[in-house]
Write a protein that holds these residues in place. Structure first.
Motif, short mmCIF file in Angstrom:
data_model
loop_
_atom_site.label_atom_id
_atom_site.label_comp_id
_atom_site.label_asym_id
_atom_site.label_seq_id
_atom_site.Cartn_x
_atom_site.Cartn_y
_atom_site.Cartn_z
N GLN A 76 -6.67 -1.36 6.30
CA GLN A 76 -5.64 -2.34 5.99
C GLN A 76 -4.35 -2.02 6.68
O GLN A 76 -3.67 -2.90 7.20
CB GLN A 76 -5.41 -2.36 4.47
CG GLN A 76 -6.55 -3.04 3.76
CD GLN A 76 -6.83 -2.39 2.43
OE1 GLN A 76 -6.01 -1.63 1.94
NE2 GLN A 76 -7.98 -2.68 1.88
N ARG A 120 -9.69 2.83 1.56
CA ARG A 120 -8.99 1.56 1.34
C ARG A 120 -7.86 1.34 2.32
O ARG A 120 -7.62 0.22 2.76
CB ARG A 120 -8.39 1.54 -0.07
CG ARG A 120 -9.42 1.60 -1.14
CD ARG A 120 -9.16 0.49 -2.14
NE ARG A 120 -10.20 0.52 -3.16
CZ ARG A 120 -11.15 -0.39 -3.22
NH1 ARG A 120 -11.18 -1.37 -2.35
NH2 ARG A 120 -12.07 -0.32 -4.15
N PHE A 137 0.84 -1.20 0.00
CA PHE A 137 0.00 0.00 0.00
C PHE A 137 0.87 1.24 0.00
O PHE A 137 0.64 2.19 -0.74
CB PHE A 137 -0.91 -0.02 1.22
CG PHE A 137 -1.80 1.17 1.28
CD1 PHE A 137 -2.94 1.23 0.50
CD2 PHE A 137 -1.49 2.25 2.10
CE1 PHE A 137 -3.74 2.33 0.53
CE2 PHE A 137 -2.29 3.35 2.14
CZ PHE A 137 -3.44 3.39 1.36
N ASN A 146 -7.13 0.41 -6.46
CA ASN A 146 -8.21 -0.55 -6.62
C ASN A 146 -7.65 -1.98 -6.60
O ASN A 146 -8.16 -2.87 -5.94
CB ASN A 146 -8.90 -0.27 -7.96
CG ASN A 146 -10.32 -0.75 -7.93
OD1 ASN A 146 -10.75 -1.31 -6.93
ND2 ASN A 146 -11.03 -0.54 -9.01
N HIS A 194 -5.84 -7.15 -1.03
CA HIS A 194 -6.00 -7.23 0.43
C HIS A 194 -7.22 -8.05 0.80
O HIS A 194 -7.17 -8.86 1.72
CB HIS A 194 -6.11 -5.82 1.01
CG HIS A 194 -4.78 -5.19 1.28
ND1 HIS A 194 -3.88 -5.72 2.15
CD2 HIS A 194 -4.20 -4.07 0.79
CE1 HIS A 194 -2.79 -4.97 2.19
NE2 HIS A 194 -2.96 -3.97 1.35
N GLY A 234 -6.56 -3.02 -3.25
CA GLY A 234 -7.72 -3.30 -2.40
C GLY A 234 -8.20 -4.72 -2.59
O GLY A 234 -8.43 -5.45 -1.63
#
Lengths: 85, 93, 108, 487, 500
Positions: free
Chosen positions: B84, B80, A28, A71, A77, A74
């Motif tokens: 996480q 997002r 990320f 995206n 994950h 995401g």
């Protein structure tokens, strides 16, 4: 002289963000850094007298590519989370 | 480009670099979000400064786009990234 | 060192970083990022060298504009494929040939 | 611009526009649709390519400035004998493959997806590539060609296909990235990307950046052409795709980047290329022949065997470079003719072989060479097509491959490069060996209890026509070579 | 294109066109296929007859098609071509008849006859080739069209035999190709010309020309089965009998020998070859092959295998004759091209008859077969005696010319080789004849495939071809001095070869 300083600083920022986005262990964070890299690219285009390119880079390079990557990460994950469960 | 504008620009860029450091070193997720938002604002400032200094109005458009982008990325980040990030922190520690 | 060569040199460094990333990083998203960094490096070289004379060069800028569009298309395709692989294998990595024995039938 | 171009209707832009138009129409009609559009479009394109070839043979090289702008800002299109040959080859091969694919996807509908529009875009990119007169435009077409080809490989959607497509995409992106780097350096040095303008400039002076540029472009294109050791992506991509796609990729797409290497090597970069580089390419070609053939001999699946055969045959093409670099005019001419003949006949033969293999696999429902027993009596036309293709690959008379081999050997002997003769001859023998491996299985009796579905006639005969054309080129190659002479 | 240009093409087409049509005929169209085959064979013979008449009338038949600048496909009908073309045309007709009888009810006959016709087309092309390129072109076509015939039965043994064949011949032709291209590179177009063309190059090329000679002969020697390049031939005899017959008599082996004749006389020229010093090694190779083939033949119990080794030995008679300088040995060598063809095809026809009628494949099982199949056995005996060189047969004519040629060329050891080979031939053929005629029949034959009907010993389609060729063997011996004998033609050819 200080124009050179500005450019050097910009170049350092470019290289640093680029490198970090490649080697960062957190995916990320890589993507965030890539978006930041896009921002520096836009600044570099400005320094190179290419405002059109700066605009395109912001919209496409950082914006669209960044959004696509976010995206993607995401989904990744989500998959990882499903696996853990 | 005037000396003053240049120095300001260098200062703003240095700010960005510091922000970059914040992102790469692993502080709390909130730090990271703030850093990202700082990117947006500092970037906008930098662009506006350059627009003024080089008398290039087209850069203002870029600054506006960047501002928009900053907002979008911020939202995406919260949507997002927030959870996480936290999960990863927890998972690792 | 003059400013004229600063950006092209940076571009070269970015290119090398991108190639290294493309080759060495196993994760597909990182490969895609690496590809984009590699592309940006080339664009910097293109524009940087194009206006070494000092004045902006519309031809090289037009080329980079085209290049950016093309690389976004490539990124999109790569992400779509990566996602497809994620769905199929649960990983975002290149499958090792032969490892995934469950082939989808003996069709052509 | 040439004086003749005003009087004659310009076909050059239409060769790019027609596929774009029908591909877009096919895209609008949705997945699996558009076969008829493709057929009509290709009929038109074949006509256009024939017309272009005729124009070139009558009044020499043709060029066209898109929108009337001209270089440096506009895009110049340019066609000489070599481009005309490849354009004609492409349209003819794809026309027959379209006939094949229509029948194929009726029998095998799940693979079709966006085959038709992607094929159209691929053709547009490829035609544009053959017509491009500047290296940046070449980069764009190369990239688009790669992306559409990846789309075609991925169409089937299984893990293997998507994985192969991904590998192919990454290799392709790397390749075109290197090429673009070269373009950037060349542009930075000379301030132009037009091939015609570059040639005299490079002749006059070449700083070291240009050597880096040429090296980068060469490596990038080698990666796209899948020359050993850059071939890793090819066998899965060509072996996993549906048969019409494999045929398209093996026959034409790798040839596009080979064409670029050849063109750039001969035209703007000729003053820079060295004997050492040429010998290196030749050695890589030799390694490709040996490795590709060895792998083809050890494959258990039919399509993978053919895919590895492509690896070997690409190596064969690269034997051309030692023969055209710093050798006598006569030797170089002979070798160039041989190389181009090899490109043409290999394209026809390989398309035929993949198409025939697709028919066999559809009919048997299996892809392993061990299960081919009885095919020779059940599918004589397909096996005949495969065998004729094999004859071309092995360079045996009466095929066009024989003429190609003859010319290449002639060039090698003429320039006193004995070693390459041995390589060429062994390459032919190795191809005969792996083709024979398939044929001997096909002649065995059918296994008890094996399934068999009769295929549509169009499947068998389109492959056969392709193979027959590769064969007939053996006695009618003079026309091709005359066209090649127009530069 | 006038008739004189078209005629060579028509001769080719008379087997090519039926062949191509036959490929696409359904398996069940038996009558149409037979009609096409026979029509093609008869038309070919008529065309050849017309051509012979024309050649005697000093007409010349040339066809030329330029494939590339400096690379022509060229056909011509000179005396040597006519000799080989007539042989293959006549034997094709007979073998087709035989094959129709032999393959009754077996599968894949369309494929078989298609390739069979292609094979004959290639042989005719080889015969009429006017330059090395054309020769090579058809030479390879022959390789490719015989492979499916050898593997026709689809058994493991057949396929192994076929692969051995391909491995040998393709390697051989690769070597040949190198030689041919090299020669083209030196000379430009290499047309076959009486007396040869390479002598014009000048002595500084002698070294290269020697290497090229070795390449050419090695390439051709694979098909001509010169020891040690002969390994494929005994394995290829797994093919159906008509194929073996054609392979050993006209098509493959003969193509190699014919090529050597062309290369020695019409590319290099006999005298130039002699001065280059390449002929003695060739003669030695031929002599070794003659003796080796005969020796190996003695130990074979399988009839077709013994015949195969006999072929290896006999073909080298032609090469030996070619390799000895002198008019008479040339006559002996070239005439054996024809004589060996008709004798060997007889033997293979007969071997096929024994196998099909009685199920006998081994020599040890042939006891008393002469009384069961008198006509076949008579034909076999005539041909075998011919092979030994018995008087009144074709074999006698060639052998007497050869040994006289050896004397004339003053190569004493060649005479010894010929004598020794005659003795060896007797050693491996006479026991067969003894078994045929003087041993008593076994209580039952291994397998009766074809029933004797109405007093015939086997199907008439299988019987007529060997009888015809056996008769020809006698005729060529008895009437050797007539104007229509092969010997007469060969003498014309030989005179031309020596007076450019």
């Amino acid at each position: 002289m200080s124009v050179l300083a500005l450019d050097l600083l910009l170049v350092t920022a470019l290289l640093w963000s680029g490198l970090q986005s490649l080697v960062s262990r957190n995916l990320f964070r890589s993507i965030v850094l890539f978006i930041v890299f896009g921002l520096f690219m836009a600044l570099a285009w400005v320094r190179l007298d290419a405002p059109d390119l700066a605009l395109t880079e912001t919209i496409i390079g950082a914006g669209i590519t960044g959004a696509l990557l976010l995206n993607g990460v995401g989904q990744w994950h989500a998959k990882q989370r499903n696996k853990l469960k | 480009m005037s000396e003053l504008a240049l120095i300001l620009a260098i200062f703003l860029l240095a700010n960005l670099l510091v922000a970059l450091l914040r992102v790469t070193r692993r502080p709390t997720p909130a730090d990271r979000m703030l850093a990202a938002l700082l990117f947006g604002t500092t970037g906008v400032a930098l662009l506006l400064l350059l627009a003024y200094a080089e008398d290039a109005p087209v850069l203002v458009d870029i600054a506006l786009t960047l501002a928009l982008l900053g907002a979008v990325i911020g939202v995406a980040f919260v949507q997002r990234g927030w959870n996480q990030e936290r999960e990863e922190e927890n998972g690792r520690s | 060192m003059s400013t004229a060569l600063l950006f092209p040199l940076t571009g070269a460094a970015l290119f090398v970083m991108g190639v290294a990333g493309l080759l060495l990083q196993p994760h597909l998203l990182r490969k895609i990022i690496a590809f984009n960094i590699m592309g940006s490096g080339i664009f910097l070289i293109l524009v940087g060298l194009g206006q070494r004379g000092g004045s902006p060069d519309p031809v090289s800028q037009a080329m980079v504009l085209t290049g950016i569009v093309v690389s976004v298309a490539a990124t999109g395709l790569a992400l779509a494929l990566a996602r497809r692989l994620l769905d199929l294998t649960g990983k975002m990595q290149l499958p090792v040939p032969g490892e995934d024995a469950a082939r989808d039938g003996p069709d052509a | 611009m040439l004086p003749g171009t005003d009087r004659m209707p310009d076909v050059i832009p239409w060769l790019i526009l027609v596929p774009l138009v029908w591909a877009s129409l096919a895209f609008l009609r949705g997945p699996g649709r558009g076969g008829r559009l493709a057929l009509a479009g290709l009929a038109v394109q074949t006509g256009l390519a024939v017309k272009l070839a005729m124009q070139i043979s009558i009044s020499g090289v043709q060029s066209h400035a898109v929108g009337g702008w001209g270089a440096p800002l506009g895009i110049d299109l340019y066609a000489d004998g070599l481009s005309a040959i490849l354009l004609l080859l492409t349209q003819v091969v794809v026309l027959l493959l379209v006939v094949y694919a229509r029948a194929y996807f009726i029998a095998h509908p799940e693979g079709v997806s966006y085959f038709w529009p992607l094929t159209g875009y691929l053709l547009a990119a490829m035609n544009a590539l053959f017509l491009s007169a500047d290296i940046f435009n070449i980069y764009v077409t190369l990239e688009l060609l790669g992306l559409t080809a990846v789309g075609l490989v991925a169409a089937r959607g299984g893990t293997e296909s998507v994985g192969a497509a991904m590998r192919y995409l990454l290799a392709g992106l790397m390749g075109s990235g290197l090429f673009l780097l070269g373009v950037a350096l060349v542009y930075g040095t000379y301030g132009t990307v037009s091939i015609a303008v570059l040639a005299p400039l490079i002749e006059a002076e070449a700083p070291s950046a240009v050597f880096v540029a040429v090296g980068a472009m060469l490596v990038g294109l080698l990666l796209k052409t899948a020359l050993f050791p850059f071939h890793f992506w090819l066998p899965p991509a060509h072996g996993e795709a549906p048969a019409p796609v494999s045929a398209l990729l093996s026959a034409l797409v790798v040839k596009a980047s080979f064409y670029l290497i050849l063109r750039l090597w001969l035209q703007p970069f000729a003053p820079l290329v060295t004997t050492a580089a040429a010998q290196l390419l030749g050695l890589l070609g030799m390694a490709a022949i040996l490795w590709g053939s060895a792998m083809a001999l050890s494959q258990t699946r039919l399509k993978m065997l053919i895919a590895y055969s492509t690896v070997a045959q690409i190596g064969y093409l690269f034997l051309l470079f030692p023969l055209v670099t710093v050798t006598s005019q006569e030797a170089a001419e002979s070798a160039l003719q041989g190389g181009v003949m090899q490109v043409v006949t290999h394209a026809l033969a390989k398309a035929a072989m993949f198409a025939a293999a697709g028919t066999v696999i559809l009919s048997l429902g299996r892809d392993d060479i061990g299960g081919l027993g009885g095919v020779a009596s059940r599918l004589p036309v397909s096996i005949f097509a495969f065998a004729l293709g094999g004859i071309t690959l092995a360079g045996l008379p009466p095929s066009g491959g024989f003429i190609a081999k003859w010319l290449l050997i002639d060039g090698a002997l003429n320039s006193g490069q004995w070693g390459w003769v041995v390589v060429m001859i062994s390459g032919g023998l190795l191809s005969a060996a792996y083709v024979c491996r398939v044929l001997r299985r096909a002649f065995l009796p059918m296994e008890a209890g094996a399934r068999f579905n009769s295929p549509a006639r169009a499947l068998e005969w389109s492959a056969f026509t392709l193979a027959l054309m590769s064969l007939l080129l053996g006695v009618r190659s003079a026309e091709v070579l005359i066209l090649l002479g127009i530069r | 294109m006038n008739l004189n240009e078209a005629l060579p093409l028509l001769v080719l087409g008379s087997s090519l066109v039926p062949g191509l049509i036959i490929f696409f005929l359904a398996e069940t169209r038996f009558r149409l296929r037979t009609a096409l085959n026979l029509a093609g064979a008869i038309i070919k013979l008529l065309l050849i007859g017309y051509m012979i008449w024309g050649v005697m009338d000093n007409q010349s038949y040339h066809f030329r098609h330029t494939v590339l600048p400096g690379l022509d496909l060229a056909l011509k009908a000179d005396a040597l071509a006519i000799l080989f073309v007539s042989l293959s045309g006549a034997l094709w007709l007979l073998t087709t008849l035989y094959a129709i009888g032999y393959l009754e009810d077996s599968p894949h006959r369309s494929r078989f006859f298609g390739f069979f016709s292609l094979c004959v087309t290639a042989t005719v092309g080889i015969a009429m080739a006017a330059n090395l390129f054309t020769f090579f072109f058809f030479y390879e076509l022959l390789t490719l069209s015989t492979y499916p015939l050898i593997v026709h039965r689809g058994t493991d043994v057949a396929i192994r035999g076929g692969n051995t064949y391909l491995a040998y011949t393709l390697t051989g032709s690769a070597v040949l190709l190198t030689g041919v291209v090299w020669l083209y590179d030196l000379l430009g177009q290499v047309d076959f010309t009486y007396g040869g063309t390479v002598a014009s190059l000048g002595s500084e090329y002698d070294g290269q020309l020697k290497i090229i000679f070795v390449l050419l002969i090695a390439g051709l020697g694979v098909k001509a089965a010169i020891v040690p390049l002969h390994g494929w031939l005994p394995q290829a005899m797994v093919a159906p009998a008509p194929v073996s017959a054609l392979l050993h008599a006209v098509a493959v082996v003969k193509a190699g020998a014919f090529g050597i004749v062309r290369v020695v006389y019409e590319v290099y020229g006999a005298e130039f070859s002699e001065s280059l010093g390449v002929l003695p090694p060739l003669a030695v190779a031929a002599a070794v092959t003659i003796v080796w083939g005969s020796l190996r033949a003695i130990w074979q119990d399988n009839l077709k295998r013994r015949l195969a080794y006999s072929t290896i030995s006999q073909i080298s008679y032609i090469i030996l004759g070619t390799a000895m300088l002198g008019l008479i040995s040339t006559v002996g060598g070239v005439v054996h091209l024809v004589h060996q063809g008709i004798m060997k095809i007889t033997l293979f026809f007969c071997a096929g008859n024994y196998a099909e009628t009685l199920g006998v494949h081994k020599i040890s099982g042939m006891n008393g077969a002469g009384r069961r199949m008198p006509l076949t056995s008579a034909a076999f005996s005539i041909a075998a005696l011919g092979m030994m060189g018995a008087p009144l047969t074709a074999g006698y004519v060639s052998k007497s010319y050869l040994s006289e040629g050896a004397q004339q060329a003053n190569i004493i050891w060649a005479e010894w080789v010929l004598t020794a080979s005659g003795v060896l031939n007797a050693i491996y053929f006479l026991p067969i004849l003894y078994r045929l005629w003087f041993k008593s029949q076994p209580p039952a034959w291994p397998r009766k495939h074809i029933q004797a009907r109405g007093g015939k010993e086997t199907a008439w389609l299988l019987l007529i071809p060997p009888l015809v060729t056996a008769a020809a063997t006698l005729a060529a011996g008895i009437f050797s001095e007539s104007n229509w004998s092969p010997l007469f033609w060969v003498k014309i050819i030989a005179v031309r070869e020596y007076s450019p």
